[in-house]
Design a protein around this motif. Sequence first.
Motif, short mmCIF file in Angstrom:
data_model
loop_
_atom_site.label_atom_id
_atom_site.label_comp_id
_atom_site.label_asym_id
_atom_site.label_seq_id
_atom_site.Cartn_x
_atom_site.Cartn_y
_atom_site.Cartn_z
N LEU A 70 0.81 -1.22 0.00
CA LEU A 70 0.00 0.00 0.00
C LEU A 70 0.85 1.27 0.00
O LEU A 70 0.41 2.30 -0.50
N GLN A 71 2.09 1.18 0.54
CA GLN A 71 2.97 2.36 0.53
C GLN A 71 3.30 2.77 -0.91
O GLN A 71 3.70 3.90 -1.14
N ARG A 72 3.20 1.82 -1.83
CA ARG A 72 3.55 2.10 -3.23
C ARG A 72 2.33 2.48 -4.07
O ARG A 72 2.45 2.66 -5.28
N PRO A 92 -0.24 5.27 -4.96
CA PRO A 92 -0.47 6.70 -4.75
C PRO A 92 -1.88 6.95 -4.21
O PRO A 92 -2.80 6.20 -4.54
N PRO A 93 -2.05 8.00 -3.37
CA PRO A 93 -3.37 8.29 -2.80
C PRO A 93 -4.43 8.37 -3.90
O PRO A 93 -4.21 8.97 -4.94
N GLY A 94 -5.54 7.71 -3.65
CA GLY A 94 -6.65 7.76 -4.61
C GLY A 94 -6.57 6.73 -5.72
O GLY A 94 -7.53 6.52 -6.45
N GLU A 95 -5.41 6.07 -5.87
CA GLU A 95 -5.26 5.08 -6.95
C GLU A 95 -5.58 3.68 -6.42
O GLU A 95 -5.40 3.40 -5.23
N THR A 96 -6.00 2.79 -7.29
CA THR A 96 -6.30 1.41 -6.86
C THR A 96 -5.54 0.36 -7.67
O THR A 96 -5.60 -0.82 -7.36
N TYR A 141 -6.55 -3.00 -6.15
CA TYR A 141 -6.79 -3.03 -4.71
C TYR A 141 -8.22 -2.61 -4.35
O TYR A 141 -8.77 -1.68 -4.94
N ARG A 179 -1.97 -1.15 -9.41
CA ARG A 179 -0.51 -1.10 -9.35
C ARG A 179 0.07 -2.18 -10.26
O ARG A 179 -0.28 -3.36 -10.12
N ILE A 187 -9.32 -1.47 -0.97
CA ILE A 187 -8.71 -1.20 0.34
C ILE A 187 -9.70 -1.41 1.48
O ILE A 187 -9.34 -1.98 2.51
#
Length: 244
Positions: free
Chosen positions: A147-149, A151-155, A171, A157, A173
Amino acid sequence: MNDDDGYFGEDVAARYDLSDMFDPAVVDPVVDFLVERVGSGRALELGIGTGRIALPLAKRGVNVHGIELSKAMVRRLREKSGNENIGVTIGDFATTTVDGRFSLAFLVFNTINNLTTQAAQVACFRNVAAHLEPGGCFVVEVGVPSLQRLPPGETIRPFHVSETRFGFDEYDIANQGLISHHFEIVDGKAVIHSFPFRYVWPAELDLMAQLAGMTLRERWSGWKREPFTSDSRRNISVWEKPAR
Ligand SMILES: C[S@@+](CC[C@H](N)C(=O)[O-])C[C@H]1O[C@@H](n2cnc3c(N)ncnc32)[C@H](O)[C@@H]1O
């Protein structure tokens, strides 16, 4: 998804062994780690698959039994040399029981995340504890949630991008879930598979172990006992059932 074989049906099983996870440089340290911990007892692998770890472990003289949902995966295991020394019980490793007691149980390659509810993951720990002899241990290899990787608002990766293969984790969350989407170009055609997971934190795993009556003995970030730190991307954890 194939109803009987879960997410590892014929099509996935047919290509499973092409993965670089079968490279001896990947497999050998896992087997060494497990051999050091099994002692003279038996080993139980949850989600034995096509025998990536179980077969070389059995070749090192360890008595191995597996639990596995997918008959298609087990059919691949049964085609390989040395398979006759390995027993397999078809079923869900959160609840399936097998005869006898084990000094070691193991669940590698993020497979705990295939149980998509917290209740099922807790049931798995309880099931393992019931199969371990006193002093026996449970080894889990699983990624640290990234989750650290994110970015805020993104789901979404990406976890793999190359000319013929793309992988994206999606994700959820609020529900501690993710779906891994795999796209591969095979003979000019796109082969697509999506696998649902429940990611799990190291501290949460410790609590599951505690609920099952086990305590943390070791935590590493790699099979060669690399230290587990704030930057580690996976944990290899060992919990112990108390000796009598
Ligand atoms: C990523 S593969 C790992 C296979 C093998 N352990 C390895 O390291 O190559 C996950 C395996 O676990 C099996 N599996 C997933 N969920 C399961 C469950 N609830 N009960 C039994 N097997 C399960 C799948 O069918 C698949 O064979």
